[in-house]
Scaffold this motif. Structure first.
Motif, PDB file in Angstrom:
ATOM      1  N   PHE A 142     -16.748  48.642 -19.996  1.00 21.27           N
ATOM      2  CA  PHE A 142     -17.074  47.918 -21.299  1.00 21.27           C
ATOM      3  C   PHE A 142     -17.405  48.726 -22.255  1.00 21.27           C
ATOM      4  N   ALA A 143     -17.306  49.981 -22.270  1.00 22.01           N
ATOM      5  CA  ALA A 143     -17.797  50.854 -23.440  1.00 22.01           C
ATOM      6  C   ALA A 143     -16.781  50.752 -24.621  1.00 22.01           C
ATOM      7  N   ALA A 144     -15.701  50.250 -24.580  1.00 13.75           N
ATOM      8  CA  ALA A 144     -14.703  49.881 -25.742  1.00 13.75           C
ATOM      9  C   ALA A 144     -15.496  48.855 -26.484  1.00 13.75           C
ATOM     10  N   TYR A 145     -16.114  47.979 -25.851  1.00 13.70           N
ATOM     11  CA  TYR A 145     -16.726  46.581 -26.503  1.00 13.70           C
ATOM     12  C   TYR A 145     -18.198  47.029 -27.100  1.00 13.70           C
ATOM     13  N   LEU A 146     -18.635  48.229 -26.982  1.00  8.51           N
ATOM     14  CA  LEU A 146     -20.155  48.425 -27.230  1.00  8.51           C
ATOM     15  C   LEU A 146     -20.429  49.630 -28.138  1.00  8.51           C
ATOM     16  N   PRO A 147     -21.377  49.485 -28.805  1.00  3.29           N
ATOM     17  CA  PRO A 147     -21.677  50.429 -30.133  1.00  3.29           C
ATOM     18  C   PRO A 147     -22.078  51.821 -29.209  1.00  3.29           C
ATOM     19  N   ALA A 148     -21.696  53.051 -29.706  1.00  6.46           N
ATOM     20  CA  ALA A 148     -22.137  54.347 -28.995  1.00  6.46           C
ATOM     21  C   ALA A 148     -23.520  54.570 -28.862  1.00  6.46           C
ATOM     22  N   HIS A 149     -24.249  54.014 -29.963  1.00  3.47           N
ATOM     23  CA  HIS A 149     -25.655  54.117 -29.964  1.00  3.47           C
ATOM     24  C   HIS A 149     -26.438  53.324 -28.818  1.00  3.47           C
ATOM     25  N   LEU A 150     -25.977  52.223 -28.513  1.00  6.06           N
ATOM     26  CA  LEU A 150     -26.316  51.451 -27.482  1.00  6.06           C
ATOM     27  C   LEU A 150     -26.106  52.279 -25.914  1.00  6.06           C
ATOM     28  N   ILE A 151     -25.074  52.556 -25.979  1.00  7.82           N
ATOM     29  CA  ILE A 151     -24.581  53.491 -24.747  1.00  7.82           C
ATOM     30  C   ILE A 151     -25.719  54.828 -24.620  1.00  7.82           C
ATOM     31  N   LEU A 152     -25.729  55.473 -25.692  1.00  8.85           N
ATOM     32  CA  LEU A 152     -26.428  56.743 -25.699  1.00  8.85           C
ATOM     33  C   LEU A 152     -27.863  55.948 -25.147  1.00  8.85           C
ATOM     34  N   ALA A 153     -28.402  55.007 -25.816  1.00  8.91           N
ATOM     35  CA  ALA A 153     -29.931  54.338 -25.266  1.00  8.91           C
ATOM     36  C   ALA A 153     -29.845  53.995 -23.758  1.00  8.91           C
ATOM     37  N   LEU A 154     -28.663  53.383 -23.451  1.00  6.71           N
ATOM     38  CA  LEU A 154     -28.678  53.151 -21.959  1.00  6.71           C
ATOM     39  C   LEU A 154     -28.753  54.231 -21.012  1.00  6.71           C
ATOM     40  N   LEU A 155     -28.053  55.234 -21.483  1.00  6.57           N
ATOM     41  CA  LEU A 155     -27.904  56.477 -20.406  1.00  6.57           C
ATOM     42  C   LEU A 155     -29.404  57.049 -20.379  1.00  6.57           C
ATOM     43  N   LEU A 156     -30.127  57.157 -21.582  1.00  4.35           N
ATOM     44  CA  LEU A 156     -31.413  57.632 -21.662  1.00  4.35           C
ATOM     45  C   LEU A 156     -32.257  56.877 -21.045  1.00  4.35           C
ATOM     46  N   LEU A 157     -32.237  55.634 -21.052  1.00  5.42           N
ATOM     47  CA  LEU A 157     -33.087  54.595 -20.422  1.00  5.42           C
ATOM     48  C   LEU A 157     -32.778  54.889 -18.776  1.00  5.42           C
ATOM     49  N   MET A 158     -31.844  54.898 -18.205  1.00  2.00           N
ATOM     50  CA  MET A 158     -31.320  55.166 -16.851  1.00  2.00           C
ATOM     51  C   MET A 158     -32.115  56.428 -16.496  1.00  2.00           C
ATOM     52  N   ALA A 159     -31.927  57.568 -17.339  1.00  2.06           N
ATOM     53  CA  ALA A 159     -32.289  58.775 -16.879  1.00  2.06           C
ATOM     54  C   ALA A 159     -33.883  58.625 -16.804  1.00  2.06           C
ATOM     55  N   ILE A 160     -34.433  58.155 -17.643  1.00  2.00           N
ATOM     56  CA  ILE A 160     -36.086  57.767 -17.782  1.00  2.00           C
ATOM     57  C   ILE A 160     -36.554  56.911 -16.279  1.00  2.00           C
ATOM     58  N   MET A 161     -35.693  55.861 -16.281  1.00  2.00           N
ATOM     59  CA  MET A 161     -36.134  54.821 -15.325  1.00  2.00           C
ATOM     60  C   MET A 161     -35.922  55.610 -13.701  1.00  2.00           C
ATOM     61  N   MET A 162     -35.018  56.425 -13.418  1.00  2.00           N
ATOM     62  CA  MET A 162     -35.036  57.298 -12.270  1.00  2.00           C
ATOM     63  C   MET A 162     -36.244  58.162 -12.103  1.00  2.00           C
ATOM     64  N   VAL A 163     -36.840  58.750 -13.097  1.00  2.00           N
ATOM     65  CA  VAL A 163     -38.103  59.539 -12.660  1.00  2.00           C
ATOM     66  C   VAL A 163     -39.390  58.720 -12.900  1.00  2.00           C
ATOM     67  N   SER A 164     -39.044  57.480 -13.132  1.00  2.00           N
ATOM     68  CA  SER A 164     -40.398  56.713 -13.590  1.00  2.00           C
ATOM     69  C   SER A 164     -41.349  56.431 -12.301  1.00  2.00           C
ATOM     70  N   ASN A 165     -42.388  55.845 -12.511  1.00  2.00           N
ATOM     71  CA  ASN A 165     -43.215  55.651 -11.265  1.00  2.00           C
ATOM     72  C   ASN A 165     -43.123  53.949 -10.962  1.00  2.00           C
ATOM     73  N   ILE A 166     -42.185  53.517 -11.387  1.00  2.00           N
ATOM     74  CA  ILE A 166     -42.014  52.024 -11.239  1.00  2.00           C
ATOM     75  C   ILE A 166     -41.565  51.813  -9.708  1.00  2.00           C
ATOM     76  N   LYS A 167     -42.368  50.892  -9.016  1.00  2.00           N
ATOM     77  CA  LYS A 167     -41.892  50.576  -7.736  1.00  2.00           C
ATOM     78  C   LYS A 167     -40.963  49.266  -7.505  1.00  2.00           C
ATOM     79  N   ILE A 168     -39.980  49.862  -6.929  1.00  2.00           N
ATOM     80  CA  ILE A 168     -38.827  48.725  -6.565  1.00  2.00           C
ATOM     81  C   ILE A 168     -38.812  48.427  -5.116  1.00  2.00           C
ATOM     82  N   PRO A 169     -38.914  47.329  -4.744  1.00  2.00           N
ATOM     83  CA  PRO A 169     -38.940  46.965  -3.385  1.00  2.00           C
ATOM     84  C   PRO A 169     -37.573  47.176  -2.796  1.00  2.00           C
ATOM     85  N   LYS A 170     -37.536  47.838  -1.378  1.00  2.00           N
ATOM     86  CA  LYS A 170     -36.219  47.921  -0.577  1.00  2.00           C
ATOM     87  C   LYS A 170     -35.945  46.722  -0.281  1.00  2.00           C
ATOM     88  N   LEU A 171     -34.840  46.521  -0.291  1.00  2.00           N
ATOM     89  CA  LEU A 171     -34.179  45.065   0.375  1.00  2.00           C
ATOM     90  C   LEU A 171     -33.814  45.224   1.664  1.00  2.00           C
TER      91      LEU A 171
END
Length: 171
Positions: A142-171
């Protein structure tokens, strides 16, 4: 006729994961971004299957765990980061796109290493790289419909969330 050894079945599915992750890289280089994203999504399905097969057949092993992480690094670390970079962020000001893509890869490697050394069974610490990579593949569709700034921010968010200490239950 010899039967396929049970112990090899889960690892074979895992190796198919890296094949599709690698195909994603090839198609990204060829600027066929839609196909590259679809190959990451196929790798995600295979990543879900290998664990189920290993648990169902009771063939989980340290080798399988390490192999899965190595394949995940390609399919859900390098492939989606390169895809998002090549598709959207390649001309981003001050190389912020490249820096963010590299940060995502580094965080993915750290997340996988941390997962492999921690003995946590009830939850994930930080979002799994498979989830982050799958999200980025969907984002690429869906990148063609989204601003580049948002995509950059989401990429950064995914990076941070991977190394965060947030506990996510295993299903």
């Amino acid at each position: 006729m010899p039967s396929f050894p049970n112990k090899s079945l889960a690892n074979a599915v895992t190796l198919c994961n890296i094949v599709f992750g690698s195909l994603s890289l090839v198609y990204t280089l060829d600027q066929q971004f839609g196909l590259a994203a679809i190959f990451i999504l196929i790798a995600a399905v295979l990543d879900g299957l290998d664990g189920r097969i290993a648990r169902r057949l009771d063939i989980m092993s340290p080798l399988g765990k390490e192999l899965d992480s190595l394949c995940d690094m390609v399919s859900f670390g390098v492939a989606p980061a390169l895809l998002i970079y090549a598709q959207v962020l390649i001309n981003y000001t001050y190389s912020l796109g490249l820096i963010t893509a590299l940060l995502y890869i580094v965080c993915g490697a750290y997340r996988l290493a941390r997962f492999n050394v921690l003995d946590i069974s009830g939850y994930f610490l930080g979002i799994p790289i498979t989830l982050a990579g799958t999200f980025l593949a969907l984002l690429a569709l869906f990148a063609a419909y989204l601003p580049a700034h948002l995509i950059l921010a989401l990429l950064l968010l995914m990076a941070i969330m991977m190394v965060s200490n947030i506990k996510i239950p295993k299903l």
